[in-house]
Design a protein around this motif. Sequence first.
Motif, PDB file in Angstrom:
ATOM      1  N   PHE A 200       0.988  -1.400   0.069  1.00  0.00           N
ATOM      2  CA  PHE A 200      -0.039   0.076  -0.053  1.00  0.00           C
ATOM      3  C   PHE A 200       0.992   1.302  -0.014  1.00  0.00           C
ATOM      4  CE2 PHE A 200      -3.422   2.711   2.385  1.00  0.00           C
ATOM      5  CZ  PHE A 200      -4.053   3.041   1.150  1.00  0.00           C
ATOM      6  N   GLY A 201       1.988   1.371   0.903  1.00  0.00           N
ATOM      7  CA  GLY A 201       2.943   2.354   0.705  1.00  0.00           C
ATOM      8  C   GLY A 201       3.349   2.675  -0.501  1.00  0.00           C
ATOM      9  N   SER A 202       3.967   1.518  -1.272  1.00  0.00           N
ATOM     10  CA  SER A 202       4.303   1.758  -2.458  1.00  0.00           C
ATOM     11  C   SER A 202       3.332   2.412  -3.393  1.00  0.00           C
ATOM     12  CB  SER A 202       4.811   0.321  -3.058  1.00  0.00           C
ATOM     13  OG  SER A 202       5.795  -0.610  -2.537  1.00  0.00           O
ATOM     14  N   SER A 203       2.113   1.802  -3.546  1.00  0.00           N
ATOM     15  CA  SER A 203       1.129   2.617  -4.185  1.00  0.00           C
ATOM     16  C   SER A 203       1.109   4.146  -4.028  1.00  0.00           C
ATOM     17  CB  SER A 203      -0.184   1.938  -4.207  1.00  0.00           C
ATOM     18  OG  SER A 203      -0.192   0.424  -4.358  1.00  0.00           O
ATOM     19  N   LEU A 204       1.089   4.477  -2.753  1.00  0.00           N
ATOM     20  CA  LEU A 204       1.003   5.957  -2.678  1.00  0.00           C
ATOM     21  C   LEU A 204       2.085   6.748  -3.071  1.00  0.00           C
ATOM     22  CD1 LEU A 204       0.070   5.757   1.399  1.00  0.00           C
ATOM     23  CD2 LEU A 204      -1.669   6.306  -0.714  1.00  0.00           C
TER      24      LEU A 204
END
Length: 431
Positions: A375-379
């Motif tokens: 999820f952090g990568s997507s952000l």
Amino acid sequence: MAGAAMPTSTVKANTDTKKSYLFPFILVTSLFFLWALIHNMSPILIPHLKKACQLSDMQSAFIDSAVFAAYFLMALPAGAVMKKFGYKAGIILGLALYALGAFLFIPAANAREYSFFLGALFIIATGLTFLETAANPYVTILGNPDTSTQRLNLAQSFNGVGAMIGPLLGSQFILTGVELSKEQLNAMSPVALQQYLASESGTVKIPYLVIGIVVLLIALLFVFTKMPELTEQKDENIDATTSEKGNIFRHRHLVAAVVGMFFYIGGQVGVNAFFIRFAKYTAGIGEKEAAAMLSIAGLGFMIGRFFGTFLMRKFKPQTLLTLYGAINVGLILIAMTTKGQIAVWTVLAVPFFMSIMFPTIFSLGIKGLGADTKFGSSLIIMSIVGGAIFPPLMGLISDNSNIQMAYILPLICFAVVVWFGTKGYKLDKAH
């Protein structure tokens, strides 16, 4: 037994496997070149369509906005499509959209309608979103897992090739070199003016027609080429990931990385977007010569990535990021306060020091996220929307002052990168 010969059947099997992966690897690697080509033709289109469609600097900058808005809006849909239909189908769809957008440049040029061009670019960039979503994981499975990193680095080097070739193609086949002043345009008869503008607009037809045909041919090769299936491993932390999403922003260094990436991409795109206009304003360099000079910046970016990777064996990534960010702040400050060749070449030097910024900010931002990594990568990826916002702001400054003053925004952007390299990446450790 040490020194024993490998069985002939095993050698043959390994050789056959390498051969079966070679052509798919070449096809997937071509995608890295294709999206870099389009990104590095945007700095050509900005001054060209400004002239052909009689735009302000701010209006012309929406070319980059159309491209990066597509990445922001279509990244999640692209991932959903590939999850349902597979990566090969996603690549073929991406190439089809890429070709469609390229072909739409022909009616857009005939109509000389700027919104039509922006729509075509949005469609191309939607296709690129599919391609970029698929290409990186595909490269990692096309061969020995132990050499996946080397294959990915090799494939990514073709970004640099596209960065060099894009401006060269644009300078030769799109830009005419005819740059008329407002007085000269006002002196033309209405018929002559329309003929001139139509001629300028029409130069994009053949290049984008050829690009579209090439992309379609590559799509057909994907259709008829047997590609290995890319199966994703089940995430053992899926429940933890889902439960932690509401608290994702507790990772203060991740928030800092999102901010850092937003500003970095804004600075990167802004530096290149207005280089041709900058070179004309500060040194009187014509559009065709300035476009060709942009290929030098592409070469510098490619060399900088390899050199930066080497330096990271000796220096911490955050140290190198801070140093490179500070150097770019200094280079842009020089570019803003000088004229002539000094101003031009300091801007051309900036991409060399931008080369390590994206992967370094990304890796520092996701470090230690655990179950929140995906999820952090997507952000962080979504924060590249900065590339859609900063160029129009630079155009607005240019319209109300001059293009040299507009480079204050990239200067601020790289100052934020310096902040991330010194403080932002370790915010979690500060409490």
